[in-house]
Structure formats: structure tokens, C-alpha cells
Motif scaffolding. Structure first.
Motif, PDB file in Angstrom:
ATOM      1  N   CYS A  12       0.862  -1.183   0.000  1.00  0.00           N
ATOM      2  CA  CYS A  12       0.000   0.000   0.000  1.00  0.00           C
ATOM      3  C   CYS A  12       0.895   1.228   0.000  1.00  0.00           C
ATOM      4  CB  CYS A  12      -0.872   0.038   1.249  1.00  0.00           C
ATOM      5  SG  CYS A  12      -2.079  -1.291   1.288  1.00  0.00           S
ATOM      6  N   CYS A  16      -3.410   2.547   6.603  1.00  0.00           N
ATOM      7  CA  CYS A  16      -4.566   3.216   7.210  1.00  0.00           C
ATOM      8  C   CYS A  16      -4.652   2.814   8.684  1.00  0.00           C
ATOM      9  CB  CYS A  16      -5.838   2.841   6.473  1.00  0.00           C
ATOM     10  SG  CYS A  16      -5.736   3.209   4.708  1.00  0.00           S
ATOM     11  N   TYR A  18      -6.902   2.014  10.749  1.00  0.00           N
ATOM     12  CA  TYR A  18      -7.847   0.994  11.238  1.00  0.00           C
ATOM     13  C   TYR A  18      -7.522  -0.396  10.691  1.00  0.00           C
ATOM     14  CZ  TYR A  18      -9.471   2.022   6.554  1.00  0.00           C
ATOM     15  OH  TYR A  18      -9.485   2.228   5.199  1.00  0.00           O
ATOM     16  N   CYS A  19      -6.545  -0.490   9.790  1.00  0.00           N
ATOM     17  CA  CYS A  19      -6.428  -1.686   8.954  1.00  0.00           C
ATOM     18  C   CYS A  19      -5.484  -2.732   9.530  1.00  0.00           C
ATOM     19  CB  CYS A  19      -5.936  -1.267   7.573  1.00  0.00           C
ATOM     20  SG  CYS A  19      -5.646  -2.675   6.479  1.00  0.00           S
ATOM     21  N   GLY A  62      -3.927  -5.366   1.036  1.00  0.00           N
ATOM     22  CA  GLY A  62      -3.098  -4.485   0.241  1.00  0.00           C
ATOM     23  C   GLY A  62      -3.879  -3.682  -0.822  1.00  0.00           C
ATOM     24  N   ASN A  96      -7.952   1.362  -4.860  1.00  0.00           N
ATOM     25  CA  ASN A  96      -8.120   2.578  -4.076  1.00  0.00           C
ATOM     26  C   ASN A  96      -8.480   3.702  -5.046  1.00  0.00           C
ATOM     27  OD1 ASN A  96      -7.247   0.935  -2.051  1.00  0.00           O
ATOM     28  ND2 ASN A  96      -5.868   2.443  -1.148  1.00  0.00           N
TER      29      ASN A  96
HETATM   30  S1  SF4 Z   1      -5.237  -2.500   2.576  1.00  0.00           S
HETATM   31 FE1  SF4 Z   1      -6.513  -0.712   2.130  1.00  0.00          FE
HETATM   32  S2  SF4 Z   1      -7.281  -0.197   4.151  1.00  0.00           S
HETATM   33 FE2  SF4 Z   1      -5.507  -1.480   4.506  1.00  0.00          FE
HETATM   34  S3  SF4 Z   1      -3.731  -0.078   4.672  1.00  0.00           S
HETATM   35 FE3  SF4 Z   1      -3.895  -0.681   2.562  1.00  0.00          FE
HETATM   36  S4  SF4 Z   1      -5.075   0.980   1.631  1.00  0.00           S
HETATM   37 FE4  SF4 Z   1      -5.450   1.079   3.803  1.00  0.00          FE
END
Ligand code: SF4
Ligand SMILES: C[S@@+](CC[C@H](N)C(=O)[O-])C[C@H]1O[C@@H](n2cnc3c(N)ncnc32)[C@H](O)[C@@H]1O
Length: 380
Positions: A12, A16, A18-19, A62, A96
Motif C-alpha cells: 500500500c 490506514c 484501522y487496517c 493491500g 483505491n
Molecule cells: S489494505 Fe486498504 S485499508 Fe488497509 S492499509 Fe492498505 S489501503 Fe489502507
């Protein structure tokens, strides 16, 4: 039995808060090495499930929209060369909504992707900032419009039950979402996962998600509104017009077979009448090194016991509005469902949390909302 193929891209642009998915930020990615390794993993795993008809390929992450489109094309081509392919093969890619990635949508479509799943997460720029996203509302809307014009099918994800979010505010956001939606929407309640940035902040006492009563009210409103819009929940967080369900995710929930390609991916394959569970190394570099050294990065490849299979079939199947076909569960359990789950089952039926007919065992809407408790009672 049909076969689904999951391919994990673990990178990524940023993480993020929360992820807790297996996603990592790296300065440099050797794309040729990664392409070779994913192709090698496919070839190796084809030996586990030869001659099966592939019904779905899913590029998840990812952020698979960061993959070079040529890599996506090569992987789809390799799947087509290794297995018989269903005439209505579904090929999904998670994307994304950043403009740099949207520029590649046409190339992904040309490579054979026929379904795009966009991580919009919110339609409000302040909420997007809170969620640590790199896109704003305008980019989200532009990406949705481009997905609609580029792919035969598209869906997008939203995260609700954010802190302090009222039903009225969510109602407004959901109305907008419905006006931009195709035939599928994924609507997740924000969960605070241990070990994430939000998890750490929550441990220090910050309130980062809606309180329980609000979450219930938001969930119930979501179910009603989406049903009246003709997109009922076919799974706890997934809504579609009938026939537009995500074939790939249905394979998980129906406890069909799937292969997991790439770092951290897991699979379930039926061999000689029993399920085999596979689990790959999670860290991208360790996975890559193992594949390059031996052609395989399995950390685990274990037969699943009958009891564990029953447990998995219940955990997956009761998420679905259609529930579980009774004959399948009984064939696996080798006995009648009433006998197997006595006395919890009759209590759950009486309480309105599950229904049992000659055809199906189904968790009701109330049961799906408290699925962990329902499973706990059945499996105690
Ligand atoms: S998988 Fe999606 S939600 Fe998780 S860190 Fe990567 S971009 Fe953010
Ligand atoms: C693999 S992730 C995302 C793919 C893509 N990288 C993205 O961020 O859009 C799949 C989806 O899970 C949801 N999700 C991830 N973590 C979550 C959390 N803690 N709470 C609620 N939903 C979450 C998000 O909606 C996300 O789009």
C-alpha cells in the motif's frame, strides 16, 4: 466442485490507521520478481487442485490497483492456461480511488478484470481524513464514475459506525451512495483492531468508533434502507441486487474451495473427500524468498478434522442470508442436525435467531447481528 483463486498483493502507499490486513509500505518493489513469484505460486498450487473449473479470480490486498497491469494480465493468463475456466469467470480487483490508480483502470479491464471493488470508505472529506485515507470526496466520486464507465460490474466499500456518527448523517451519506451505486455495495461497521494505530489509540482511552446502541441503530437502518432500494443484504455487510452477488466471496461463505496465492493468503481445497487448509508466510520478503528458493511458501498444509470443518461451515454459512443447505451440513456431520446441535438449536429457533427447514439452516437478521453468540451456543 468449482474453484476460486485469490491473489494477494501486500503493498500500500500508506497504512490506514484501522487496517489489520496483511499490507505493507515499501519504498521499492521489484515488480519483475514479484510477478515471477506469484506465477510460480500459481503453478505450484495448481497441483493441489488440477482439472477444477475456475469460477473466480480475486486480486485483493493491500492495494492491488498498485500492481502493474501487465502483472495482472500475466496472472489471469496463467490461470486460464492452468485450469478449465467457467464461461462466466468473474475477475475482481480491489482498487483505491486515488487518481494515479484510476489512470490504470482501462488497462486492468483490458487485462481481463471484469469487476472493480473500490475502497471509497466515506463520501465525506472530513471522515476520509479521520480514516487516514489518501483520497478526498471528489477523487472518490471521479473513481466511481470511471469504474462505472470501464467495467461491466463495480462495487464500492463504505465504513460506517464512526465515532459520533448519527443515523441522520449516515442516512444522508447512504442516500448519496445509493445514487452512485451499481448493483453491489459493501457496508462495514468500523471495527477497532488490536495492534493497529486506532487499536493503540483506543487502548489509551480515545473513542474511535460508535457506541454499541448507535451501532445497532445504524446497522438496522442500513438493512432496511438497502432492502427497500432492492439491494438486500446477502451477507452481514454485503448488499446486492439478486444475481449481482460477488461470486468470489460467495465461494468463501458457501465453504467451497479456493486457493490463496501470495503472502499470508490461505486456502481450502477438498482432496480425497476432506478439506485441506493452506496458509502462506505473511511477511512479503520472507514469502518471496521462500518461493524463489523452493517454489512454495506454505507455512501450513493440514487436513481439517470433521468437527473443525463443521465449525467453519457454520461460521461462514450463517453469515449468508441464504444460510446453509441442510443436506450438505448433515452429510458432513454424518448425522441429523437436530441431534448434532441439541439442545442449543431448539433454543435458538425459539428465540428467533435461526430457522431450520428440511432444506436450510439460516440465521435470521437478529441472529446474524449476534453471530458470535449464536455460533458460541451451537458449538459449545
Ligand atoms: S489494505 Fe486498504 S485499508 Fe488497509 S492499509 Fe492498505 S489501503 Fe489502507
Ligand atoms: C483489503 S481492504 C481494502 C482494499 C483497499 N486497499 C482499500 O483500502 O480500499 C477491504 C475492505 O475492508 C474494509 N475494512 C478494513 N479494515 C476495516 C475495519 N477495521 N473496520 C471496518 N472495515 C474495514 C474496508 O472497507 C476495505 O475497503
Amino acid at each position: 466442485m468449482p474453484l476460486a483463486v485469490y491473489i494477494h498483493w501486500p503493498f500500500c502507499r500508506s497504512k490506514c490507521p484501522y487496517c489489520d490486513f496483511n499490507s505493507h509500505v515499501r519504498e521499492q518493489i521489484d515488480e519483475q520478481r514479484w510477478t515471477r513469484a506469484l506465477l510460480a505460486d500459481l503453478k505450484h498450487q495448481a497441483e493441489l487442485a488440477p482439472d477444477r473449473e475456475v469460477v473466480s479470480i480475486f486480486f485483493g490486498g493491500g492495494t492491488p490497483s498498485l500492481m502493474p497491469p501487465d502483472t495482472v494480465a500475466a496472472l489471469i493468463e496463467r490461470v486460464r492456461a492452468l485450469w478449465p475456466i467457467s464461461p462466466d469467470l468473474e475477475v475482481t480487483l480491489e482498487a483505491n480511488p486515488n487518481s494515479a490508480e484510476a489512470e490504470r483502470f482501462a488497462k486492468f479491464a483490458a487485462a481481463g478484470v471484469n469487476r472493480l471493488s473500490l475502497g471509497v470508505q466515506a463520501l465525506d472529506s472530513a471522515a476520509l481524513q479521520f480514516l487516514g485515507r489518501r483520497h478526498d470526496r471528489a477523487e472518490a466520486l471521479a473513481a466511481i464514475a470511471l469504474a462505472r464507465d470501464t467495467f461491466p460490474r463495480y462495487s464500492f466499500d463504505l465504513i460506517y459506525a464512526r465515532p459520533g456518527q448519527s443515523v441522520a448523517a449516515w442516512e444522508d451519506e447512504l442516500e448519496q451512495a445509493l445514487s452512485f451505486a451499481g448493483t453491489h455495495l459493501s457496508l462495514y461497521q468500523l471495527t477497532i483492531e488490536p495492534g493497529t494505530a486506532f487499536g493503540n489509540r483506543a487502548e489509551r482511552g480515545e473513542i474511535l468508533s460508535a457506541d454499541e446502541d448507535s451501532a445497532v441503530a445504524l446497522y438496522e437502518f442500513t438493512q432496511r434502507r438497502l432492502a427497500s432500494a432492492g439491494m438486500p443484504a446477502y451477507e452481514i455487510s454485503n448488499h446486492a441486487r439478486p444475481g449481482a452477488e460477488c461470486r468470489h466471496n460467495l465461494a468463501y461463505w458457501r465453504y467451497e474451495d479456493y486457493l490463496g496465492i501470495g503472502p499470508g493468503a490461505h486456502g481450502r481445497v477438498t482432496r480425497a473427500g476432506a478439506k485441506l487448509a493452506t496458509q502462506q508466510r505473511r511477511a512479503p520478503e520472507a514469502w518471496l524468498a521462500a518461493i524463489e528458493e523452493s517454489g512454495s511458501a506454505f507455512e501450513e498444509m493440514t487436513p481439517i478434522s470433521r468437527d473443525a470443518s463443521i465449525e467453519e461451515m457454520l461460521m461462514m454459512g450463517l453469515r449468508l442470508a441464504e444460510g446453509i443447505p441442510r443436506p450438505r451440513l448433515e452429510a458432513l456431520a454424518e448425522r441429523n442436525i437436530e441431534d448434532r446441535f441439541r439442545p442449543a438449536l431448539s433454543r435458538l429457533v425459539e428465540g428467533g435467531f435461526v430457522t431450520l427447514t428440511d432444506e436450510r439452516l439460516v440465521a435470521t437478521a437478529a441472529g446474524r447481528q449476534r453471530l458470535n453468540a449464536v455460533l458460541g451456543a451451537l458449538l459449545a
